[in-house]
Scaffold this motif. Structure first.
Motif, PDB file in Angstrom:
ATOM      1  N   LEU A  40      -4.745  -6.215  -2.889  1.00 49.98           N
ATOM      2  CA  LEU A  40      -3.525  -5.816  -2.200  1.00 49.98           C
ATOM      3  C   LEU A  40      -2.803  -4.683  -2.914  1.00 49.98           C
ATOM      4  N   GLN A  41      -3.063  -4.517  -4.199  1.00 48.62           N
ATOM      5  CA  GLN A  41      -2.464  -3.403  -4.934  1.00 48.62           C
ATOM      6  C   GLN A  41      -2.960  -2.070  -4.396  1.00 48.62           C
ATOM      7  N   THR A  42      -4.168  -2.099  -3.807  1.00 44.92           N
ATOM      8  CA  THR A  42      -4.740  -0.879  -3.210  1.00 44.92           C
ATOM      9  C   THR A  42      -4.420  -0.797  -1.722  1.00 44.92           C
ATOM     10  N   THR A  43      -4.641  -1.892  -0.997  1.00 47.04           N
ATOM     11  CA  THR A  43      -4.463  -1.850   0.458  1.00 47.04           C
ATOM     12  C   THR A  43      -3.009  -1.667   0.884  1.00 47.04           C
ATOM     13  N   SER A  44      -2.072  -1.891  -0.023  1.00 50.11           N
ATOM     14  CA  SER A  44      -0.653  -1.735   0.313  1.00 50.11           C
ATOM     15  C   SER A  44      -0.164  -0.295   0.149  1.00 50.11           C
ATOM     16  N   ASN A  62      -4.395   6.125   3.859  1.00 55.20           N
ATOM     17  CA  ASN A  62      -4.722   4.825   4.435  1.00 55.20           C
ATOM     18  C   ASN A  62      -4.567   4.894   5.955  1.00 55.20           C
ATOM     19  N   TRP A  63      -5.534   4.353   6.686  1.00 58.45           N
ATOM     20  CA  TRP A  63      -5.475   4.369   8.152  1.00 58.45           C
ATOM     21  C   TRP A  63      -4.550   3.282   8.708  1.00 58.45           C
ATOM     22  N   ASN A  64      -4.031   2.425   7.848  1.00 60.85           N
ATOM     23  CA  ASN A  64      -3.143   1.343   8.288  1.00 60.85           C
ATOM     24  C   ASN A  64      -1.755   1.914   8.579  1.00 60.85           C
ATOM     25  N   LEU A  65      -1.412   2.043   9.848  1.00 58.84           N
ATOM     26  CA  LEU A  65      -0.149   2.665  10.253  1.00 58.84           C
ATOM     27  C   LEU A  65       1.047   1.724  10.146  1.00 58.84           C
ATOM     28  N   LEU A  66       0.824   0.490   9.677  1.00 56.03           N
ATOM     29  CA  LEU A  66       1.923  -0.464   9.515  1.00 56.03           C
ATOM     30  C   LEU A  66       2.539  -0.410   8.116  1.00 56.03           C
ATOM     31  N   LEU A  67       1.956   0.391   7.245  1.00 59.30           N
ATOM     32  CA  LEU A  67       2.481   0.496   5.890  1.00 59.30           C
ATOM     33  C   LEU A  67       3.759   1.321   5.856  1.00 59.30           C
ATOM     34  N   THR A  71       3.813   5.568  10.832  1.00 60.68           N
ATOM     35  CA  THR A  71       4.491   5.621  12.130  1.00 60.68           C
ATOM     36  C   THR A  71       4.801   4.260  12.740  1.00 60.68           C
ATOM     37  N   GLN A  72       4.013   3.229  12.406  1.00 65.24           N
ATOM     38  CA  GLN A  72       4.234   1.909  12.995  1.00 65.24           C
ATOM     39  C   GLN A  72       4.905   0.928  12.020  1.00 65.24           C
ATOM     40  N   TYR A  73       5.431   1.426  10.936  1.00 68.06           N
ATOM     41  CA  TYR A  73       6.085   0.571   9.945  1.00 68.06           C
ATOM     42  C   TYR A  73       7.277  -0.154  10.550  1.00 68.06           C
ATOM     43  N   ASP A  74       7.417  -1.422  10.203  1.00 71.24           N
ATOM     44  CA  ASP A  74       8.536  -2.244  10.647  1.00 71.24           C
ATOM     45  C   ASP A  74       9.091  -2.953   9.413  1.00 71.24           C
ATOM     46  N   ALA A  75      10.342  -2.711   9.093  1.00 70.02           N
ATOM     47  CA  ALA A  75      10.938  -3.266   7.875  1.00 70.02           C
ATOM     48  C   ALA A  75      10.964  -4.786   7.869  1.00 70.02           C
ATOM     49  N   THR A  76      10.910  -5.417   9.056  1.00 66.72           N
ATOM     50  CA  THR A  76      10.922  -6.885   9.123  1.00 66.72           C
ATOM     51  C   THR A  76       9.547  -7.472   8.858  1.00 66.72           C
ATOM     52  N   PRO A  78       6.718  -6.744   6.121  1.00 65.72           N
ATOM     53  CA  PRO A  78       6.203  -6.007   4.959  1.00 65.72           C
ATOM     54  C   PRO A  78       4.682  -6.105   4.825  1.00 65.72           C
ATOM     55  N   VAL A  79       3.990  -5.531   5.788  1.00 67.93           N
ATOM     56  CA  VAL A  79       2.518  -5.576   5.813  1.00 67.93           C
ATOM     57  C   VAL A  79       1.958  -4.889   4.570  1.00 67.93           C
ATOM     58  N   ASP A  80       0.959  -5.523   3.931  1.00 67.19           N
ATOM     59  CA  ASP A  80       0.353  -4.936   2.736  1.00 67.19           C
ATOM     60  C   ASP A  80      -1.174  -4.884   2.799  1.00 67.19           C
ATOM     61  N   GLY A  81      -1.718  -4.961   3.987  1.00 62.89           N
ATOM     62  CA  GLY A  81      -3.169  -4.828   4.154  1.00 62.89           C
ATOM     63  C   GLY A  81      -3.564  -5.148   5.596  1.00 62.89           C
ATOM     64  N   LEU A  82      -4.809  -5.033   6.024  1.00 63.93           N
ATOM     65  CA  LEU A  82      -5.898  -5.149   5.070  1.00 63.93           C
ATOM     66  C   LEU A  82      -7.030  -4.166   5.403  1.00 63.93           C
ATOM     67  N   LYS A  83      -7.474  -4.121   6.701  1.00 64.34           N
ATOM     68  CA  LYS A  83      -8.653  -3.308   6.996  1.00 64.34           C
ATOM     69  C   LYS A  83      -8.686  -2.894   8.466  1.00 64.34           C
TER      70      LYS A  83
END
Length: 258
Positions: A40-44, A62-67, A71-76, A78-83
């Motif tokens: 998670l230290q990397t995927t976050s 990172n292709w994870n747009l929830l970080l 663009t898709q980050y949501d403060a409620t 705190p997504v930290d991964g994964l694939k």
């Protein structure tokens, strides 16, 4: 003796695809996080620098747009991964994980729209799924303090019943309108600890894991990833139970005949 290295090369047809189910993928992610939580230290990280060789580095996104920062980050959440992943069979897919209020969940989204590079559909659906879980369910911690079984029979014990609890802490998610009073337990004792006519053998020491409890909620099974049927948890004794003396045991055996 010198060690020998053996190299094995596997060849697969070009059209072969991974056919793991969403449940399979969730179990793999669960085991990965349990065994290598440091991943998670990397995927976050939204961006990281990697060595290219020598003194040069390259920045990877990172292709994870929830970080955070994407663009898709949501403060409620705190997504930290994964694939992330994309295939013909599974479409746009994403294995997401988030830890909130001390509890981590893993979600798997498959067959999301993937119309172009950067299509956020898989992340939009993941956010909806995560928010639905937190809005619909609540985690209940099962520990030695919160989960007790008080009527385990010990037919030849100095006391004929004893208490038990979970061998290690566990969490069960129930709907918010449900209560722990709706949790019911069905105990199965391992053969090594089972008395001839049922119940526990005596003597038995405290903290002995002697079987499993099968949990149901409001009369319904509680499905678990990686388990068939419903939720099963190892259970252990909470106190030691000595064997009754031979006179008492003889009398109990005599009474059992009738």
């Amino acid at each position: 003796m010198a060690k020998r290295r053996v190299w094995v090369t596997l060849h697969f047809p070009k059209k072969d695809e991974n056919t793991m189910s969403a449940s399979d993928v969730a179990k793999l992610a669960q085991d990965l996080l349990k065994t290598y939580p440091e991943i998670l230290q990397t995927t976050s990280q939204a961006k990281m620098w990697f060595d290219k060789g020598g003194s040069s580095q390259t920045e990877m996104t990172n292709w994870n747009l929830l970080l955070k920062g994407e663009t898709q980050y949501d403060a409620t959440l705190p997504v930290d991964g994964l694939k992330t992943g994309t295939s013909t069979a599974a479409g746009g897919n994403f294995v997401g994980t988030v830890k909130k209020n001390g509890h981590r969940i893993i979600t798997v989204v498959m067959h999301a729209a993937n119309k172009s590079t950067g299509d956020p559909s898989r992340f939009v659906q993941t956010k909806r799924l995560m928010k639905w879980v937190y809005a619909t369910y609540k985690p209940i911690a099962l520990t030695t303090k919160t989960y007790q079984l008080s009527d385990i029979k010990v037919p030849m014990g100095k006391t004929t019943t004893t208490s038990a609890t979970v061998a290690k802490p566990a969490t069960v998610w129930i709907r918010k309108q449900q209560t722990t009073k709706q949790l019911k337990s069905s105990v199965t004792i391992d053969s090594a600890y089972q008395a001839k006519k049922g119940g526990l053998k005596a003597p038995i020491k405290a903290n002995t894991t002697f079987g499993v409890t099968k949990l149901t909620l409001a009369g319904q099974s509680i499905p678990q990833v990686g388990q068939s049927g419903t939720m099963r948890l190892p259970i252990k004794t909470t106190v030691s139970v000595n064997q009754a003396n031979w006179i008492v045991r003889t009398w109990r055996n005599f009474v059992a005949l009738f």
